[in-house]
Design an enzyme around this catalytic site. Sequence first.
Site, PDB file in Angstrom:
ATOM      1  N   SER A 142       0.758  -1.127   0.130  1.00  0.00           N
ATOM      2  CA  SER A 142      -0.202   0.055   0.104  1.00  0.00           C
ATOM      3  C   SER A 142       0.851   1.250  -0.015  1.00  0.00           C
ATOM      4  CB  SER A 142      -1.004   0.083   1.288  1.00  0.00           C
ATOM      5  OG  SER A 142      -1.686   1.108   1.319  1.00  0.00           O
ATOM      6  N   TYR A 156      -1.844  -0.340  10.238  1.00  0.00           N
ATOM      7  CA  TYR A 156      -1.902  -0.539   8.914  1.00  0.00           C
ATOM      8  C   TYR A 156      -0.764  -0.105   8.118  1.00  0.00           C
ATOM      9  CZ  TYR A 156      -3.799  -1.183   4.151  1.00  0.00           C
ATOM     10  OH  TYR A 156      -4.014  -1.550   2.930  1.00  0.00           O
TER      11      TYR A 156
END
Length: 246
Positions: A142, A156
């Site tokens: 990501s 995250y």
Amino acid sequence: MSKTLEGKVALVTGGSRGIGAAIVRRLANDGAAVAFTYAASDEKAKARAGEIEAQGGKALAIKADSADAAAVQQAVAQAAEAFGRLDILVNSAGILIAGMVDAYDLADFDRMVAVNVRAVFVATQAAVPHMREGGRVITIGSVTADRSGFAGSSVYSMTKGAVASLSRGLARDLGPRGITVNVVQPGPTATDMSPEEVIGERMGALMALGRMGKDGEIASVVGFLAGPDAKFVTGAALTADGGYLA
């Protein structure tokens, strides 16, 4: 069109929905036999496999929770046994549990690390013995590895930074065996979990291209890395974010 992955075997973790499902479709369309794992919906997973087989491809749906290391190992073994070997591993399974640091539950922390980081290592470790020279390991990371972007994303972001670092190290480990290891880092992408009609306007304003990505656009980067044109690409993190980081 030529089938650039004809005769290849792929395993995609988390392949029943979202970006993972798009990757399964792309690899199958490119000619690979594709096994994929899923955690919950038997009906949706079987439908996904059925679609591929109806179009003349080969597919295998395997139920496995990526938080369970033994289940991940068994899924790799099952895929290799069903198709004879593995050529491509795509670590796509991932979860996002947002939360501020002063209220973040350690159980959520542990599950995020288990699914987003440990499962990548476990699947890769289990898959490599079934791979020959020319093998591919591709992990969906990501852009939060480089820019968290919003409050509540610290854990995250940490997990995605971890898999980028892990993949660079694995590229060194596996390079002498002719196996490449890379990361694809999507920016905001429209999926059933991130519907464009709900957040598209807000996220699009942050993008150089003015819109969210499509799952097929991320899958196309995976298709490149899995194919013959990427045989000299390893240890890389390829960003597909519509200019979110620009």
